[in-house]
Enzyme design. Sequence first.
Site, PDB file in Angstrom:
ATOM      1  N   GLU A  96     114.890 -30.674 -16.700  1.00 55.19           N
ATOM      2  CA  GLU A  96     114.140 -31.347 -15.769  1.00 55.19           C
ATOM      3  C   GLU A  96     112.712 -31.334 -16.192  1.00 55.19           C
ATOM      4  O   GLU A  96     112.419 -30.190 -16.715  1.00 55.19           O
ATOM      5  CB  GLU A  96     114.171 -30.923 -14.329  1.00 55.19           C
ATOM      6  CG  GLU A  96     113.285 -31.416 -13.470  1.00 55.19           C
ATOM      7  CD  GLU A  96     113.602 -31.543 -12.030  1.00 55.19           C
ATOM      8  OE1 GLU A  96     114.366 -30.792 -11.473  1.00 55.19           O
ATOM      9  OE2 GLU A  96     113.065 -32.309 -11.041  1.00 55.19           O
ATOM     10  N   CYS A 116     115.207 -33.408  -8.672  1.00 55.19           N
ATOM     11  CA  CYS A 116     114.338 -34.162  -7.887  1.00 55.19           C
ATOM     12  C   CYS A 116     113.393 -35.301  -8.496  1.00 55.19           C
ATOM     13  O   CYS A 116     113.176 -36.218  -7.884  1.00 55.19           O
ATOM     14  CB  CYS A 116     113.380 -33.400  -7.173  1.00 55.19           C
ATOM     15  SG  CYS A 116     114.217 -32.209  -5.943  1.00 55.19           S
ATOM     16  N   GLU A 129     120.067 -34.562  -5.062  1.00 51.09           N
ATOM     17  CA  GLU A 129     120.263 -33.927  -3.991  1.00 51.09           C
ATOM     18  C   GLU A 129     120.247 -34.756  -2.787  1.00 51.09           C
ATOM     19  O   GLU A 129     119.579 -34.564  -1.789  1.00 51.09           O
ATOM     20  CB  GLU A 129     119.408 -32.759  -3.673  1.00 51.09           C
ATOM     21  CG  GLU A 129     119.802 -31.464  -4.727  1.00 51.09           C
ATOM     22  CD  GLU A 129     118.911 -30.297  -4.307  1.00 51.09           C
ATOM     23  OE1 GLU A 129     117.854 -30.510  -3.794  1.00 51.09           O
ATOM     24  OE2 GLU A 129     119.104 -29.417  -4.962  1.00 51.09           O
TER      25      GLU A 129
HETATM   26  O1  AHR Z   1     115.584 -27.116 -10.202  1.00 52.23           O
HETATM   27  C1  AHR Z   1     114.455 -27.336  -9.371  1.00 52.23           C
HETATM   28  C2  AHR Z   1     114.757 -28.430  -8.307  1.00 52.23           C
HETATM   29  O2  AHR Z   1     115.994 -27.882  -7.557  1.00 52.23           O
HETATM   30  C3  AHR Z   1     115.585 -29.759  -8.681  1.00 52.23           C
HETATM   31  O3  AHR Z   1     114.607 -30.432  -8.832  1.00 52.23           O
HETATM   32  C4  AHR Z   1     116.448 -30.111  -7.504  1.00 52.23           C
HETATM   33  O4  AHR Z   1     117.354 -30.565  -7.774  1.00 52.23           O
HETATM   34  C5  AHR Z   1     116.496 -28.666  -6.666  1.00 52.23           C
HETATM   35  O5  AHR Z   1     116.067 -28.725  -5.707  1.00 52.23           O
END
Ligand code: AHR
Length: 659
Positions: A49, A244, A376
């Site tokens: 990410e 996210c 999520e």
């Molecule tokens: O890994 C960090 C965050 O944790 C991610 O963006 C999310 O999916 C989770 O809440």
Amino acid sequence: MKKLFTYTLAALLCSVGGVVSAQRVKKLSVLTDSLGPAIPAAMWGIFFEDINFAADGGLYAELVKNRSFEFAKPMMAWKEITKDGGAGSTLIINRGETNANNPRFARVSVKKDKGSYGLANEGFRGMGLFKDKQYNFSILARQLSGNVKIHIEAVGANNEKLGETDLQGFKSDWGKYTASFTCKATDAKAHLNVYFENPGTVDIDMVSLFPQDTYKGRANGLRADLAEKLAALKPGFIRFPGGCIVEGRDLANRYQWKKTVGDIADRELIINRWNTEFANRSAPDYFQSYGLGFFEYFQLADDIGAEPLPILNCGMACQYNTAEVAPVDQTDTYIQDALDLVEFANGDVNTKWGGLRAAMGHPKPFNLKMMGVGNEQWDAQYVERYKLFAKALKAKYPNIKLVTSSGPSPDGDKFDYLHAELTKEKADFLDEHYYQAPEWFLKNAQRYDNYDRSGPKIFAGEYAAHIKDTKNNDAEYKNTWISALAEAAFMTGLERNADVVQMASYAPLLAHVDAWQWRPDLIWFDNLRSVGTPNYYVQQIFSANKGTNVVPVKMDGAVVAGKDSIYSSASMDAATHQLIIKVVNTSSVAQSVQIDLQGKGKPQKVYSQVTLSSTDKFAYNTLSEPQKIAPQQGGGGIQAGKINTSLLPMSVNVYKVNY
Ligand code: AHR
């Protein structure tokens, strides 16, 4: 999103350093003839990410920040400079009417014959440059008047000139101009001066500096040391682009893959959601240039031999932020994005999106087999939208497996609701997330032993053991040994249940020590160096020693999941005839263990061993001490089909026996 845990230090210590009888020899039996469930080739993967400057300023090797003047403040990261009495001005022009994706450029006017006027770029918390390495500068430019020449200088933290080069002869139409220099010294906090000389006016955009040595030498490529660390994990899959970031704070700022492919000058920059997410870790200079976009993610997956696992927005923004949803009757664009992504990855070069893939340099398909629908998300609005995605995708691409959300927590109402609903829907994979205390990981080593074997498969898509904060200034200290050890114990339970848990990834992956928002993370880096955490080595040990089939391992007739602080799983590699036994000792004392290899096959007389250990629960690796906790190789003899060994205190051990 992260749940905050407030376990006391005392609870943490008790949970990991359990009470054991040091004298008794613990007997483990491995039933080598009982080949159990297949362990998927993609079992252990990575979660990428763009958080903590993981992409821009991290894996994406671009050294110039705000190269196209599109940040909210167009001159952020840039500063006007003059030399030898020069003078000039910069005007930011917005041509949004004719170029919506890359609206801004800078108009630079040089006002004097003598000296020079310029723009200095600070890089991402400085620029990391290496002695004797080549750096490639490029710029989009057009000459409006005069005969402006550009002089480029890389300058070190102490103002030493590290490299320089020139460009001139700009035409009146936009064109790309390139020049290179070799760097004279290594510097973690260098910056770039772009000087303009001779009276006149030029327009500039996409001002860029890349190392020549990117991963696999690719143009617009990746920082080699970081990509090599990913490759060394031997990941079975790579999940991208998050997290996210897929959802966006609002739908306008969601991740849209189509805006991340094609010419980099046409990729529309947006704010990074981690720019503002945490008030105490705000990063006003955090944007997504999308120089690392979906083509580059697929290319990376290909390069490191990992299955690509893209996660797409399902018409829902982050439910912790605006929680906006697209109306159910207006989800077509989102669903079409998913359908088109399959064509982009796998389609014939004569299709629209397959053609773009080919034009970008990869005519061969990327062999996409799975895709995530939302991150999520939770509640009925998710199930409703998932059904629409599933209907359209399964109708057109029945072989693409879909990963669905089970919400942000590993239990509770949201989780139970989604498990029940998505099981009814016969979802392929449920994505479970757990950011929990080390104690939780130990207690949950048997989490999957009794999961429904006929329900959806599980993707442990984001997990990490989080220790309670203590006062320590090192960015890396949250990746303490205690957390990695607990993860290893838990992972034996994932491996034992590989028929249910078919993929797993630690999260997040990368973090810049000067620009992080979230920790712990798997790999830390600064502008020159990177370090694998103890958690990284745990992941690597499991991934590199996977095997093809689970074989049972028992202690006192039961699975080995915490009794006497020992956790174990075993596998056989049917291709190489190698038996692999993982044994984790979470106690703070050494333990004598006898591993009885029960079965008809004849083991060779010696075993090899990999061990990861520390007697300090709070030890961690840093950029300056990267090998404090790192795998050690060893081995020994096998007598009468038995391995007699002593587990070091707080250790992760892998025994390998050839048959
Ligand atoms: O890994 C960090 C965050 O944790 C991610 O963006 C999310 O999916 C989770 O809440």
